[in-house]
Design a protein around this motif. Sequence first.
Motif, PDB file in Angstrom:
ATOM      1  N   THR A  84     -60.759  54.604 -52.517  1.00 23.50           N
ATOM      2  CA  THR A  84     -61.122  53.334 -51.881  1.00 23.50           C
ATOM      3  C   THR A  84     -62.471  53.447 -51.186  1.00 23.50           C
ATOM      4  O   THR A  84     -63.259  52.503 -51.184  1.00 23.50           O
ATOM      5  CB  THR A  84     -60.043  52.921 -50.859  1.00 23.50           C
ATOM      6  OG1 THR A  84     -58.757  52.947 -51.483  1.00 23.50           O
ATOM      7  CG2 THR A  84     -60.309  51.528 -50.322  1.00 23.50           C
ATOM      8  N   LEU A  85     -62.738  54.610 -50.591  1.00 25.12           N
ATOM      9  CA  LEU A  85     -64.022  54.825 -49.940  1.00 25.12           C
ATOM     10  C   LEU A  85     -65.168  54.709 -50.943  1.00 25.12           C
ATOM     11  O   LEU A  85     -66.213  54.127 -50.656  1.00 25.12           O
ATOM     12  CB  LEU A  85     -64.044  56.198 -49.275  1.00 25.12           C
ATOM     13  CG  LEU A  85     -65.329  56.580 -48.531  1.00 25.12           C
ATOM     14  CD1 LEU A  85     -65.656  55.549 -47.473  1.00 25.12           C
ATOM     15  CD2 LEU A  85     -65.177  57.959 -47.914  1.00 25.12           C
ATOM     16  N   GLY A  86     -64.963  55.246 -52.154  1.00 21.08           N
ATOM     17  CA  GLY A  86     -65.984  55.122 -53.191  1.00 21.08           C
ATOM     18  C   GLY A  86     -66.241  53.673 -53.560  1.00 21.08           C
ATOM     19  O   GLY A  86     -67.394  53.256 -53.752  1.00 21.08           O
ATOM     20  N   ILE A  87     -65.170  52.886 -53.642  1.00 24.77           N
ATOM     21  CA  ILE A  87     -65.313  51.457 -53.950  1.00 24.77           C
ATOM     22  C   ILE A  87     -66.064  50.742 -52.830  1.00 24.77           C
ATOM     23  O   ILE A  87     -66.941  49.912 -53.078  1.00 24.77           O
ATOM     24  CB  ILE A  87     -63.925  50.819 -54.159  1.00 24.77           C
ATOM     25  CG1 ILE A  87     -63.270  51.394 -55.415  1.00 24.77           C
ATOM     26  CG2 ILE A  87     -64.030  49.303 -54.268  1.00 24.77           C
ATOM     27  CD1 ILE A  87     -61.834  50.968 -55.588  1.00 24.77           C
ATOM     28  N   GLU A 109     -65.713  53.540 -37.910  1.00 21.09           N
ATOM     29  CA  GLU A 109     -65.170  54.733 -38.543  1.00 21.09           C
ATOM     30  C   GLU A 109     -64.346  54.395 -39.790  1.00 21.09           C
ATOM     31  O   GLU A 109     -63.176  54.769 -39.891  1.00 21.09           O
ATOM     32  CB  GLU A 109     -64.301  55.516 -37.541  1.00 21.09           C
ATOM     33  CG  GLU A 109     -65.056  56.064 -36.356  1.00 21.09           C
ATOM     34  CD  GLU A 109     -65.958  57.235 -36.696  1.00 21.09           C
ATOM     35  OE1 GLU A 109     -66.000  57.629 -37.880  1.00 21.09           O
ATOM     36  OE2 GLU A 109     -66.623  57.753 -35.785  1.00 21.09           O
ATOM     37  N   PRO A 110     -64.914  53.704 -40.755  1.00 18.38           N
ATOM     38  CA  PRO A 110     -64.137  53.309 -41.937  1.00 18.38           C
ATOM     39  C   PRO A 110     -63.645  54.494 -42.762  1.00 18.38           C
ATOM     40  O   PRO A 110     -62.620  54.414 -43.423  1.00 18.38           O
ATOM     41  CB  PRO A 110     -65.128  52.451 -42.738  1.00 18.38           C
ATOM     42  CG  PRO A 110     -66.470  52.924 -42.302  1.00 18.38           C
ATOM     43  CD  PRO A 110     -66.318  53.268 -40.850  1.00 18.38           C
ATOM     44  N   LEU A 120     -67.213  64.317 -58.024  1.00 11.25           N
ATOM     45  CA  LEU A 120     -66.077  64.603 -58.899  1.00 11.25           C
ATOM     46  C   LEU A 120     -65.006  63.529 -58.771  1.00 11.25           C
ATOM     47  O   LEU A 120     -64.476  63.037 -59.780  1.00 11.25           O
ATOM     48  CB  LEU A 120     -65.490  65.978 -58.540  1.00 11.25           C
ATOM     49  CG  LEU A 120     -64.233  66.408 -59.315  1.00 11.25           C
ATOM     50  CD1 LEU A 120     -64.546  66.527 -60.809  1.00 11.25           C
ATOM     51  CD2 LEU A 120     -63.707  67.729 -58.770  1.00 11.25           C
ATOM     52  N   PHE A 121     -64.700  63.129 -57.524  1.00 13.85           N
ATOM     53  CA  PHE A 121     -63.671  62.113 -57.304  1.00 13.85           C
ATOM     54  C   PHE A 121     -64.071  60.769 -57.926  1.00 13.85           C
ATOM     55  O   PHE A 121     -63.227  60.034 -58.430  1.00 13.85           O
ATOM     56  CB  PHE A 121     -63.425  61.919 -55.801  1.00 13.85           C
ATOM     57  CG  PHE A 121     -62.820  63.121 -55.128  1.00 13.85           C
ATOM     58  CD1 PHE A 121     -61.874  63.891 -55.773  1.00 13.85           C
ATOM     59  CD2 PHE A 121     -63.203  63.480 -53.855  1.00 13.85           C
ATOM     60  CE1 PHE A 121     -61.313  65.000 -55.155  1.00 13.85           C
ATOM     61  CE2 PHE A 121     -62.656  64.583 -53.222  1.00 13.85           C
ATOM     62  CZ  PHE A 121     -61.716  65.344 -53.877  1.00 13.85           C
ATOM     63  N   ARG A 159     -54.110  49.180 -46.102  1.00 15.44           N
ATOM     64  CA  ARG A 159     -55.511  49.237 -45.692  1.00 15.44           C
ATOM     65  C   ARG A 159     -56.414  48.684 -46.799  1.00 15.44           C
ATOM     66  O   ARG A 159     -57.376  47.969 -46.529  1.00 15.44           O
ATOM     67  CB  ARG A 159     -55.894  50.685 -45.341  1.00 15.44           C
ATOM     68  CG  ARG A 159     -55.341  51.157 -44.005  1.00 15.44           C
ATOM     69  CD  ARG A 159     -55.969  52.459 -43.559  1.00 15.44           C
ATOM     70  NE  ARG A 159     -55.542  53.590 -44.381  1.00 15.44           N
ATOM     71  CZ  ARG A 159     -54.464  54.330 -44.146  1.00 15.44           C
ATOM     72  NH1 ARG A 159     -53.697  54.037 -43.106  1.00 15.44           N
ATOM     73  NH2 ARG A 159     -54.152  55.339 -44.924  1.00 15.44           N
ATOM     74  N   ARG A 160     -56.087  49.032 -48.048  1.00 21.05           N
ATOM     75  CA  ARG A 160     -56.878  48.509 -49.166  1.00 21.05           C
ATOM     76  C   ARG A 160     -56.750  46.990 -49.264  1.00 21.05           C
ATOM     77  O   ARG A 160     -57.718  46.279 -49.537  1.00 21.05           O
ATOM     78  CB  ARG A 160     -56.433  49.165 -50.476  1.00 21.05           C
ATOM     79  CG  ARG A 160     -57.008  50.553 -50.662  1.00 21.05           C
ATOM     80  CD  ARG A 160     -56.788  51.044 -52.081  1.00 21.05           C
ATOM     81  NE  ARG A 160     -55.457  51.583 -52.267  1.00 21.05           N
ATOM     82  CZ  ARG A 160     -54.642  51.261 -53.262  1.00 21.05           C
ATOM     83  NH1 ARG A 160     -55.010  50.366 -54.162  1.00 21.05           N
ATOM     84  NH2 ARG A 160     -53.461  51.813 -53.367  1.00 21.05           N
TER      85      ARG A 160
END
Length: 203
Positions: free
Chosen positions: A49-52, A40-41, A165-166, A21-22
């Motif tokens: 990856t969501l943070g990126i 819906e990513p 935090l993540f 997925r990345r």
Amino acid sequence: FLFSPADQQKYISTLSGGEMRRLNLAAVLITQPNFLILDEPTNDLDIMTLGILEDYLREFKGCVIVISHDRFFLDSIVDHLFVMEGNGVIKDFPGNYSDYRAYLKEQAKTAQATAKPAAATAPAQAQRRENTRPQKLSFKERKELEALTKEIDELTEEKSALEALFNSGAEIADIADKAKRYSDLKEILDEKELRWLELSEKE
């Protein structure tokens, strides 16, 4: 997108589902598109990856249309909403999801404020008839709406704290437990926000 030099030498067939997925996302974004449609990513990407992706979209110069139940994600990247009001009616609302919730609350207060003077000037008999009509929200439902508002705010704060935090890059000893809690929070928030909207529209 978190691919180390060693990872970059792997065969695609050996990549895990998350790595695939990345890779797919990186392959799309490296072409420098000017228009993205994301369905819906947050359901398909891990937290890092969501943070990126959020960082990328905040700096994105093109147009993004995103469908998501993730309130924090929407608040982070969108500047207006297409609100589906039913019967084929779509409303363009300037602002993010939290802005829309605040707007709904303000509209409800305004409706209540304008209804009171009208009732005060009505004839006594009409007032008695009005008083005998059932309210749109029962007492129990009104209490539920108040409780939901408080719970959603508290859960959103907890979710935001976990995301901070993540994304901090700090070493997290109980990362598995916190990742599970984060996933649970998203599901709980989805359910409570849908119920909140249902009661708000009824009010």
